[in-house]
Design a protein around this motif. Structure first.
Motif, PDB file in Angstrom:
ATOM      1  N   GLU A 119      47.513  53.611  63.931  1.00  0.00           N
ATOM      2  CA  GLU A 119      47.996  54.883  64.483  1.00  0.00           C
ATOM      3  C   GLU A 119      47.881  55.999  63.449  1.00  0.00           C
ATOM      4  OE1 GLU A 119      51.288  53.046  67.631  1.00  0.00           O
ATOM      5  OE2 GLU A 119      51.866  53.560  65.570  1.00  0.00           O
ATOM      6  N   ASN A 120      48.130  55.692  62.183  1.00  0.00           N
ATOM      7  CA  ASN A 120      47.967  56.697  61.134  1.00  0.00           C
ATOM      8  C   ASN A 120      46.525  57.165  61.048  1.00  0.00           C
ATOM      9  OD1 ASN A 120      50.188  57.522  59.015  1.00  0.00           O
ATOM     10  ND2 ASN A 120      50.727  55.437  59.676  1.00  0.00           N
ATOM     11  N   VAL A 121      45.586  56.214  61.043  1.00  0.00           N
ATOM     12  CA  VAL A 121      44.169  56.566  60.943  1.00  0.00           C
ATOM     13  C   VAL A 121      43.702  57.306  62.189  1.00  0.00           C
ATOM     14  CG1 VAL A 121      41.832  55.641  60.673  1.00  0.00           C
ATOM     15  CG2 VAL A 121      43.728  54.640  59.385  1.00  0.00           C
ATOM     16  N   ALA A 122      44.279  56.947  63.347  1.00  0.00           N
ATOM     17  CA  ALA A 122      43.873  57.575  64.611  1.00  0.00           C
ATOM     18  C   ALA A 122      44.423  58.985  64.777  1.00  0.00           C
ATOM     19  CB  ALA A 122      44.336  56.712  65.783  1.00  0.00           C
ATOM     20  N   PHE A 123      45.454  59.334  64.020  1.00  0.00           N
ATOM     21  CA  PHE A 123      46.146  60.609  64.242  1.00  0.00           C
ATOM     22  C   PHE A 123      45.216  61.826  64.218  1.00  0.00           C
ATOM     23  CE2 PHE A 123      48.561  64.311  62.780  1.00  0.00           C
ATOM     24  CZ  PHE A 123      49.509  64.394  63.792  1.00  0.00           C
ATOM     25  N   PRO A 124      44.324  61.979  63.211  1.00  0.00           N
ATOM     26  CA  PRO A 124      43.447  63.164  63.219  1.00  0.00           C
ATOM     27  C   PRO A 124      42.549  63.231  64.449  1.00  0.00           C
ATOM     28  CG  PRO A 124      43.384  62.053  61.098  1.00  0.00           C
ATOM     29  CD  PRO A 124      44.088  61.127  62.035  1.00  0.00           C
ATOM     30  N   LEU A 125      42.182  62.078  65.010  1.00  0.00           N
ATOM     31  CA  LEU A 125      41.357  62.058  66.218  1.00  0.00           C
ATOM     32  C   LEU A 125      42.179  62.430  67.436  1.00  0.00           C
ATOM     33  CD1 LEU A 125      39.377  58.757  65.510  1.00  0.00           C
ATOM     34  CD2 LEU A 125      38.624  61.101  65.093  1.00  0.00           C
ATOM     35  N   SER A 126      43.434  61.973  67.471  1.00  0.00           N
ATOM     36  CA  SER A 126      44.305  62.279  68.611  1.00  0.00           C
ATOM     37  C   SER A 126      44.550  63.773  68.741  1.00  0.00           C
ATOM     38  CB  SER A 126      45.642  61.540  68.467  1.00  0.00           C
ATOM     39  OG  SER A 126      45.452  60.156  68.407  1.00  0.00           O
ATOM     40  N   ARG A 138      36.166  54.272  66.314  1.00  0.00           N
ATOM     41  CA  ARG A 138      36.065  54.967  65.029  1.00  0.00           C
ATOM     42  C   ARG A 138      37.147  54.512  64.045  1.00  0.00           C
ATOM     43  NH1 ARG A 138      34.808  61.160  66.840  1.00  0.00           N
ATOM     44  NH2 ARG A 138      35.057  61.546  64.600  1.00  0.00           N
ATOM     45  N   VAL A 139      38.332  54.207  64.554  1.00  0.00           N
ATOM     46  CA  VAL A 139      39.392  53.683  63.695  1.00  0.00           C
ATOM     47  C   VAL A 139      38.983  52.317  63.140  1.00  0.00           C
ATOM     48  CG1 VAL A 139      41.744  52.771  63.679  1.00  0.00           C
ATOM     49  CG2 VAL A 139      41.282  54.988  64.725  1.00  0.00           C
ATOM     50  N   ALA A 140      38.403  51.487  63.990  1.00  0.00           N
ATOM     51  CA  ALA A 140      37.958  50.160  63.536  1.00  0.00           C
ATOM     52  C   ALA A 140      36.907  50.285  62.432  1.00  0.00           C
ATOM     53  CB  ALA A 140      37.400  49.366  64.716  1.00  0.00           C
ATOM     54  N   GLN A 165      46.903  53.831  49.832  1.00  0.00           N
ATOM     55  CA  GLN A 165      45.959  54.873  49.456  1.00  0.00           C
ATOM     56  C   GLN A 165      44.639  54.702  50.199  1.00  0.00           C
ATOM     57  OE1 GLN A 165      45.585  57.891  48.866  1.00  0.00           O
ATOM     58  NE2 GLN A 165      46.487  57.904  46.823  1.00  0.00           N
ATOM     59  N   ARG A 166      44.227  53.467  50.464  1.00  0.00           N
ATOM     60  CA  ARG A 166      43.002  53.233  51.230  1.00  0.00           C
ATOM     61  C   ARG A 166      43.183  53.640  52.689  1.00  0.00           C
ATOM     62  NH1 ARG A 166      42.524  47.359  48.962  1.00  0.00           N
ATOM     63  NH2 ARG A 166      41.257  46.876  50.808  1.00  0.00           N
ATOM     64  N   VAL A 167      44.388  53.474  53.233  1.00  0.00           N
ATOM     65  CA  VAL A 167      44.668  53.967  54.593  1.00  0.00           C
ATOM     66  C   VAL A 167      44.546  55.495  54.616  1.00  0.00           C
ATOM     67  CG1 VAL A 167      46.412  54.190  56.416  1.00  0.00           C
ATOM     68  CG2 VAL A 167      46.158  52.023  55.190  1.00  0.00           C
ATOM     69  N   ALA A 168      45.110  56.146  53.597  1.00  0.00           N
ATOM     70  CA  ALA A 168      45.014  57.609  53.515  1.00  0.00           C
ATOM     71  C   ALA A 168      43.559  58.055  53.426  1.00  0.00           C
ATOM     72  CB  ALA A 168      45.814  58.118  52.321  1.00  0.00           C
ATOM     73  N   LEU A 169      42.747  57.304  52.706  1.00  0.00           N
ATOM     74  CA  LEU A 169      41.327  57.634  52.585  1.00  0.00           C
ATOM     75  C   LEU A 169      40.619  57.459  53.923  1.00  0.00           C
ATOM     76  CD1 LEU A 169      38.953  58.398  50.753  1.00  0.00           C
ATOM     77  CD2 LEU A 169      38.732  55.979  50.150  1.00  0.00           C
ATOM     78  N   ALA A 170      40.914  56.364  54.636  1.00  0.00           N
ATOM     79  CA  ALA A 170      40.312  56.140  55.959  1.00  0.00           C
ATOM     80  C   ALA A 170      40.699  57.254  56.919  1.00  0.00           C
ATOM     81  CB  ALA A 170      40.747  54.782  56.509  1.00  0.00           C
ATOM     82  N   ARG A 171      41.950  57.686  56.872  1.00  0.00           N
ATOM     83  CA  ARG A 171      42.413  58.768  57.755  1.00  0.00           C
ATOM     84  C   ARG A 171      41.695  60.075  57.438  1.00  0.00           C
ATOM     85  NH1 ARG A 171      48.586  60.439  57.272  1.00  0.00           N
ATOM     86  NH2 ARG A 171      47.760  61.123  55.259  1.00  0.00           N
ATOM     87  N   ALA A 172      41.422  60.318  56.146  1.00  0.00           N
ATOM     88  CA  ALA A 172      40.749  61.559  55.758  1.00  0.00           C
ATOM     89  C   ALA A 172      39.291  61.576  56.183  1.00  0.00           C
ATOM     90  CB  ALA A 172      40.846  61.754  54.243  1.00  0.00           C
ATOM     91  N   LEU A 173      38.685  60.396  56.377  1.00  0.00           N
ATOM     92  CA  LEU A 173      37.255  60.314  56.695  1.00  0.00           C
ATOM     93  C   LEU A 173      36.969  60.067  58.169  1.00  0.00           C
ATOM     94  CD1 LEU A 173      36.157  58.097  53.657  1.00  0.00           C
ATOM     95  CD2 LEU A 173      35.576  60.504  54.011  1.00  0.00           C
ATOM     96  N   VAL A 174      37.959  59.611  58.931  1.00  0.00           N
ATOM     97  CA  VAL A 174      37.700  59.111  60.284  1.00  0.00           C
ATOM     98  C   VAL A 174      37.189  60.193  61.237  1.00  0.00           C
ATOM     99  CG1 VAL A 174      40.034  59.479  61.202  1.00  0.00           C
ATOM    100  CG2 VAL A 174      38.636  57.564  62.065  1.00  0.00           C
ATOM    101  N   PHE A 175      37.553  61.452  61.004  1.00  0.00           N
ATOM    102  CA  PHE A 175      37.125  62.519  61.924  1.00  0.00           C
ATOM    103  C   PHE A 175      35.852  63.219  61.444  1.00  0.00           C
ATOM    104  CE2 PHE A 175      40.062  64.448  58.948  1.00  0.00           C
ATOM    105  CZ  PHE A 175      39.547  65.695  58.673  1.00  0.00           C
TER     106      PHE A 175
END
Length: 392
Positions: A119-126, A138-140, A165-175
């Motif tokens: 859900e954290n990684v998906a947030f910027p897409l939502s 895209r989250v996967a 920190q890797r979750v934060a990095l994935a969230r920054a790149l996912v969109f």
């Protein structure tokens, strides 16, 4: 589809034309940018900086040097008092952060504790109203990229600092941002984990080719990760160049002392001959060094790296100064010997672990003239920043 394809910017011919245009003028540009919070003193003065597409640029400097203010202006958290910031040729200095298509990674991770990793990684897409099916795919891919797919249903508090920190990095790149900004993202991690994450971030940068602007006060981190480093001091860029340039050819006493370890000898320039100068050291002794902006009769600081110094039982040509071994520091793969000169100054000398010099032993400290750099002393270790326009 590869990870690099999955996260590559899209747009066809129009994107290609945009890329060509931004390559000609710089992907990110600061033009005469200044920032003042009170109208009197300036946190950033006459900043002129160009970042190339796909570059890993680090803003490095001590606290209060202007590096974080520069990053915040690029992110949209602060507005410049004067000047223009452009991204892909378009002015962004008046745009709010959410309209800049910039990913951000913070030191404190800034993850939502009530959300799962997915859900954290998906947030910027939502918030960008991406379809649910596309979000899942895209989250996967983003979690696969940072090797956390199996932790998707966990909360951030159930992860280690490095995993968060890797979750934060994935969230920054996912969109698929055009630019990723990182504000001391590894500062909260221990040394071993920090070094591991440095390599991970650099590998992801190489794989995706995304443009990264990274802020740190850690010199080794900057040298390890960056294509170029901008060394900040007193609100301006003291020097901009590759890690090798900054380490081996510093242009000021400040950069020489801030990047890596350096010994500094004080003296007066006796004469200048071509690229070299002859220096009479305070308290006795002489040394020949590369002249960097010094003139005859001026006071100067001579900088020389510990690994460029050698110890011997007798003088062996080049710069040679008598000294006494005053201490030994064992660091596994090498020794750091403290050599006390006749004027009572201590020099650090990096030698192999097999070195046998004992405390109290009389030795000669020597170095090649081309390994020494003489800088004007009036700049001190604070460093003189190259003039960037009007002063405040």
């Amino acid at each position: 589809m590869s990870a690099s394809q999955a996260f590559a910017p899209t747009g066809g011919a129009s994107t290609a034309r945009s890329a060509q245009a931004s390559a000609a003028q710089g992907f990110v540009e600061f033009a005469d940018v200044e920032k003042s919070y009170d109208g009197r003193s300036f946190a950033v003065t006459r900043m002129n900086l160009t970042v190339a597409r796909g570059e890993f640029l680090t803003l490095l400097g001590p606290s209060g040097s202007g590096k974080t203010t520069t990053l915040n202006m690029l992110a949209g958290f602060e507005r410049p008092t004067h000047g223009t910031i452009t991204l892909e040729g378009q002015p962004v200095d008046r745009l709010p952060p959410y309209q800049r298509n910039i990913g951000m990674v913070f030191q404190n991770y800034a993850l939502f504790p009530h959300m799962t990793v997915e859900e954290n990684v998906a947030f910027p897409l939502s918030v960008r109203q991406v379809s649910k099916a596309d979000i899942a795919a895209r989250v996967a891919r983003a979690l696969d990229m940072v090797r956390l797919r199996q932790f998707g249903d966990r909360r951030p508090t159930q992860l280690s600092g490095g995993q968060q920190q890797r979750v934060a990095l994935a969230r920054a790149l996912v969109f698929q941002p055009s630019l990723v900004l990182m504000d001391e993202p590894l500062g909260a991690l221990d040394k071993k984990l920090r070094e591991h994450m440095q390599l991970e971030i650099k590998q992801i940068h190489t794989m995706l080719g995304v443009t990264i602007v990274y802020v740190t006060h850690d010199q080794s981190e900057a040298l390890t990760m960056s294509d170029r480093v901008a060394v900040f001091n007193q609100g301006g860029i003291a020097q901009l160049g590759s890690p090798d340039d900054l380490y081996n050819t510093p242009q000021s006493s400040f950069v020489a002392s801030f990047i890596g370890e350096n010994n500094t000898l004080e003296g007066v320039v006796d004469r200048v001959s071509g690229e070299q100068c002859h220096v009479r050291l305070n308290g006795g002794g002489e040394i020949t060094a590369l002249a960097v902006g010094v003139s005859e009769g001026s006071t100067c600081h001579v900088a020389v790296r510990p690994e460029r110094l050698s110890l011997s039982a007798a003088a062996s040509g080049g710069n040679a100064l008598p000294a006494t071994v005053d201490g030994r520091i064992y660091l596994g793969d090498h020794l750091r010997l403290l050599a006390r000169l006749a004027n009572d100054q201590l020099l650090t000398v990096k030698v192999g672990p097999e070195a046998t010099m004992a405390n109290g032993e009389t030795v000669t400290v020597s170095c090649a003239p081309n390994d020494c750099r003489a800088f004007p002393a009036d700049a001190g270790t604070s460093g003189a920043i190259p003039k960037q326009g009007k002063t405040k």
